[in-house]
Write a protein that holds these residues in place. Structure first.
Motif, PDB file in Angstrom:
ATOM      1  N   LEU A 209      91.019  48.392  42.878  1.00 45.78           N
ATOM      2  CA  LEU A 209      90.356  47.392  42.067  1.00 45.78           C
ATOM      3  C   LEU A 209      89.597  46.467  43.025  1.00 45.78           C
ATOM      4  CD1 LEU A 209      93.401  46.679  39.807  1.00 45.78           C
ATOM      5  CD2 LEU A 209      91.201  47.423  38.914  1.00 45.78           C
ATOM      6  N   PHE A 210      88.527  45.863  42.549  1.00 46.69           N
ATOM      7  CA  PHE A 210      87.822  44.913  43.393  1.00 46.69           C
ATOM      8  C   PHE A 210      88.773  43.790  43.806  1.00 46.69           C
ATOM      9  CE2 PHE A 210      83.842  46.377  41.119  1.00 46.69           C
ATOM     10  CZ  PHE A 210      83.336  47.031  42.222  1.00 46.69           C
ATOM     11  N   ASP A 211      88.718  43.431  45.096  1.00 41.57           N
ATOM     12  CA  ASP A 211      89.582  42.386  45.646  1.00 41.57           C
ATOM     13  C   ASP A 211      91.033  42.651  45.245  1.00 41.57           C
ATOM     14  OD1 ASP A 211      90.272  40.176  47.085  1.00 41.57           O
ATOM     15  OD2 ASP A 211      89.495  38.707  45.666  1.00 41.57           O
TER      16      ASP A 211
ATOM     17  N   ALA B   8      91.847  26.058  45.908  1.00 41.01           N
ATOM     18  CA  ALA B   8      90.613  26.847  45.942  1.00 41.01           C
ATOM     19  C   ALA B   8      90.857  28.257  45.405  1.00 41.01           C
ATOM     20  CB  ALA B   8      90.060  26.900  47.361  1.00 41.01           C
ATOM     21  N   LYS B   9      92.009  28.841  45.738  1.00 38.47           N
ATOM     22  CA  LYS B   9      92.348  30.166  45.205  1.00 38.47           C
ATOM     23  C   LYS B   9      92.417  30.138  43.684  1.00 38.47           C
ATOM     24  CE  LYS B   9      95.030  31.802  49.190  1.00 38.47           C
ATOM     25  NZ  LYS B   9      96.373  32.261  49.645  1.00 38.47           N
TER      26      LYS B   9
ATOM     27  N   TYR C 150      90.924  40.137  37.085  1.00 36.75           N
ATOM     28  CA  TYR C 150      90.041  41.211  37.537  1.00 36.75           C
ATOM     29  C   TYR C 150      88.726  40.648  38.067  1.00 36.75           C
ATOM     30  CZ  TYR C 150      93.125  44.475  35.082  1.00 36.75           C
ATOM     31  OH  TYR C 150      94.213  45.206  34.674  1.00 36.75           O
ATOM     32  N   ARG C 151      88.356  41.062  39.260  1.00 38.10           N
ATOM     33  CA  ARG C 151      86.994  40.863  39.740  1.00 38.10           C
ATOM     34  C   ARG C 151      86.187  42.066  39.248  1.00 38.10           C
ATOM     35  NH1 ARG C 151      91.258  37.727  41.360  1.00 38.10           N
ATOM     36  NH2 ARG C 151      90.766  36.404  43.165  1.00 38.10           N
ATOM     37  N   TRP C 152      84.917  41.882  39.019  1.00 41.13           N
ATOM     38  CA  TRP C 152      84.162  42.966  38.408  1.00 41.13           C
ATOM     39  C   TRP C 152      82.715  42.990  38.880  1.00 41.13           C
ATOM     40  CZ3 TRP C 152      80.161  41.095  35.275  1.00 41.13           C
ATOM     41  CH2 TRP C 152      80.286  39.755  34.879  1.00 41.13           C
TER      42      TRP C 152
ATOM     43  N   ASN D 176      94.086  40.255  46.035  1.00 40.07           N
ATOM     44  CA  ASN D 176      94.172  39.001  45.307  1.00 40.07           C
ATOM     45  C   ASN D 176      94.391  39.220  43.807  1.00 40.07           C
ATOM     46  OD1 ASN D 176      93.841  36.902  47.379  1.00 40.07           O
ATOM     47  ND2 ASN D 176      91.884  37.896  47.734  1.00 40.07           N
ATOM     48  N   TRP D 177      93.886  40.337  43.283  1.00 41.53           N
ATOM     49  CA  TRP D 177      94.229  40.690  41.906  1.00 41.53           C
ATOM     50  C   TRP D 177      95.739  40.868  41.766  1.00 41.53           C
ATOM     51  CZ3 TRP D 177      96.632  45.393  40.847  1.00 41.53           C
ATOM     52  CH2 TRP D 177      96.946  45.608  39.503  1.00 41.53           C
ATOM     53  N   ALA D 178      96.365  41.479  42.764  1.00 44.55           N
ATOM     54  CA  ALA D 178      97.815  41.693  42.716  1.00 44.55           C
ATOM     55  C   ALA D 178      98.576  40.369  42.682  1.00 44.55           C
ATOM     56  CB  ALA D 178      98.261  42.519  43.927  1.00 44.55           C
TER      57      ALA D 178
END
Length: 595
Positions: A95-97, A500-501, A107-109, A100-102
């Motif tokens: 998956l994208f990034d 920021a995250k 979801y990044r897309w 960090n998704w984990a």
């Protein structure tokens, strides 16, 4: 051909109206007072290779104002990552990034698109923002003059420009005079067409398929004996009707096309071949070509220009005009958009700020040096992947004949500096490491790891005394934070605030609505320190970013006199140790045996 009158002068002339050029134009029109013209030799819409994107593109489209227009169209499919089947142990997915998704579950897309429509939306948006766009007009030459440059069009008209940006694609640049160098030993041809009747890649069976449960669309990349294939959903307009097709493409060696039964530019041979590729064959047994009589082709030579920008001659290279790499990770358009964001910042800070001349030159150096670093390390990462695929296909002429990364490229000094300063692309690492995300799990004989080993070979003996070389100085400055990806969490060991995250996670839920939550790293110049040789300050500079790698503190330690390497490194953070190794590599630190 455009009927609008071309003016005698523009602050910025952009050659090329593709995604890089049009995005740059829109960013400048929205965020600066500069007058901008785009000169595009073709009439849009037009077909183009590169229908699947990586997620760094989305924040740039949001900042340019084009994203709502793209989302309102029917030319795109949302994309969440990729399926890569290249060894017998089963496919890798990312998956994208992914890392960090984990953590945050967001979801990044990116997008799969019909390029002819997508590119036209971006070019029309640039025009809507105030850029003067001229289609069907070609640039013949660009000649520097004091304070700017003179642009000659093929019809004889001349334009005086403050700055010239070459965003014309994979042609020889009219401003960069040196011959381009190879970035890779992998010099391929791409062959593709669109088909109806294909199944979606996210429907493939198996516990590995993280896309299936929520019907998340990935790109599919499938290795086979003579190369690899892509599989991309693309909404096309066929006979006046919108239909979802799949772009099926093959990347192979031009020489293989000469072998009996392997002229893949023949539509029947092509389809018969891809319908035998492992895993891909399960998706395309019932497909029908949109064009039955021909295939589309493009050479895919991975090359790079010696320089990306020249402050004195007032020109910048953008997108494929600067470098282009293998399409294995769908990086081309995202990199071009990110470069457009950096170029917009570069021109704004140069033309509209009160920065001293020395600092402006530093910004232009950063654009050139840091984007070279991105290109060099990313190309080596892709070649590392090709090396891994080759190990899984030992009997293949295509894979076994691959020479690996171009040795000249792998041994350039700027490559070593980039390797010591740039992390392995996290999403690529997710795939190549089979999910462990550890660089040590990569094949150590691969091109990236070999080059990294050569770069790191400058490590001195632990008892060696380390001191500043004669004639080395450091000065305070400002820099350009390339690549400047907005809404990204840097990989470790860079520390990133939890607040920021959280803002970045919220941003990706709706980039249009939440664009204000995250600022671009390129919005303002960053504070930095520059190490250089007094006798020749322009020959080489090593940059340290304030708050990131502690250059000023390292300088102070070094000023206290020679220290054994092990004692010095014990006082340094990981980031400072990387900086010290870069200074050693550049000859700015000396290591001598202890008495």
């Amino acid at each position: 051909m455009s009927t609008q009158e071309i003016k005698a002068h523009y602050d910025v002339v952009i050659m090329g109206g593709g995604p890089g050029g049009s995005t740059l134009g829109a960013l400048l029109a929205r965020d600066s007072g500069l007058s901008v013209a785009i000169i595009e030799k073709e009439e849009f819409p037009r077909e183009h290779i590169g229908e699947s994107f990586a997620h760094p593109l989305i924040p740039v489209l949001e900042e340019s104002g084009a994203l709502p227009k793209v989302l309102a169209s029917d030319c795109w499919v949302q994309k969440y990552g990729g399926i890569f089947n290249w060894d017998p142990s089963g496919p890798s997915v990312a998956l994208f990034d992914h890392a960090n998704w984990a953590v945050d579950g967001i979801y990044r897309w990116a997008m799969h698109v019909n390029r002819s429509e997508f590119d036209k939306i971006l070019l029309d948006h640039a025009r809507d923002t105030g850029v003067e766009v001229f289609e069907g007009v070609s640039v013949s030459s660009c000649t520097p003059r004091e304070g700017g440059c003179d642009v000659l069009l093929k019809d004889g008209r001349r334009i005086a420009a403050g700055y010239f940006v070459d965003a014309s694609g994979r042609r020889n640049s009219i401003v960069a005079k040196k011959k381009r160098q190879w970035l890779s030993g992998y010099r391929n041809i791409a062959i593709w067409q669109h088909y109806t009747g294909g199944r979606f890649a996210q429907t493939l069976p198996g516990d590995w398929n993280v896309f299936r449960e929520e019907n998340l669309s990935p790109i599919g990349c499938f290795a086979f004996q003579d190369g690899w294939c892509w599989y991309i959903p693309v909404p096309k307009i066929i006979d006046g009707e919108r239909k979802l097709t799949h772009s099926i493409g093959m990347v192979t060696l031009p020489e293989i096309l000469k072998e009996p039964g392997k002229d893949f530019t023949d539509p029947e041979i092509f389809l018969r071949t891809v319908q035998q590729v492992p895993m891909l064959k399960d998706l395309i047994q019932d497909v029908t070509p949109v064009m039955s009589d021909r295939m589309l082709t493009a050479t895919n030579y991975s090359m790079i220009n010696d320089r990306f920008a020249d402050y004195d001659e007032r020109w910048v290279l953008l997108g494929d005009a600067s470098y282009f790499v293998d399409p294995l990770f769908s990086s081309g358009v995202a990199f071009a958009a990110a470069q457009a964001s950096a170029t917009a910042a570069l021109l704004r800070h140069t033309a509209e700020s009160s920065l001293p001349e020395e600092d402006k030159r530093g910004l232009w150096r950063d654009y050139d040096t840091e984007w070279h670093g991105m290109a060099e390390t990313f190309a080596l990462s892709i070649d590392q992947w090709y090396h891994a695929i080759g190990k899984s296909h030992p009997d293949s002429v295509y894979w076994s004949s691959r020479g690996g990364a171009d040795e000249a490229a792998a041994n350039r000094e700027q490559t070593f500096q980039a390797l010591l300063n740039t992390a392995f692309t996290p999403d690529l690492l997710q795939v190549l490491s089979k999910g462990t995300r550890k660089v040590d799990d990569l094949e150590h004989e691969g091109p990236y790891m070999r080059a990294y080993g050569l770069a790191a070979a400058a490590e001195p003996d632990k008892e060696a005394l380390i001191s500043l070389a004669a004639g080395v100085e450091m000065r305070s400055s400002v820099g350009l934070d390339v690549p400047g990806f907005k809404a990204f969490i840097p990989p470790e060991p860079i520390e990133f605030p939890e607040q920021a995250k959280s803002a970045i996670a919220t941003y990706w839920k709706d980039p249009v609505a939440n664009g204000h939550l995250v600022s671009s790293p390129l919005a303002e110049p960053i504070d930095c320190h520059r190490f250089f040789f007094t006798a020749d300050p322009e020959r080489i500079q090593i940059r340290s970013v304030v708050g990131r790698d502690g250059g000023a503190e390292l300088w102070e330690l070094l000023g206290e006199g020679p220290r054994p390497w092990h004692e010095l490194t014990a006082l340094l953070t990981d980031a400072q140790q990387r900086l010290a190794r870069r200074l050693l590599r550049a000859g700015m630190l000396e290591a001598r045996e202890a008495d």
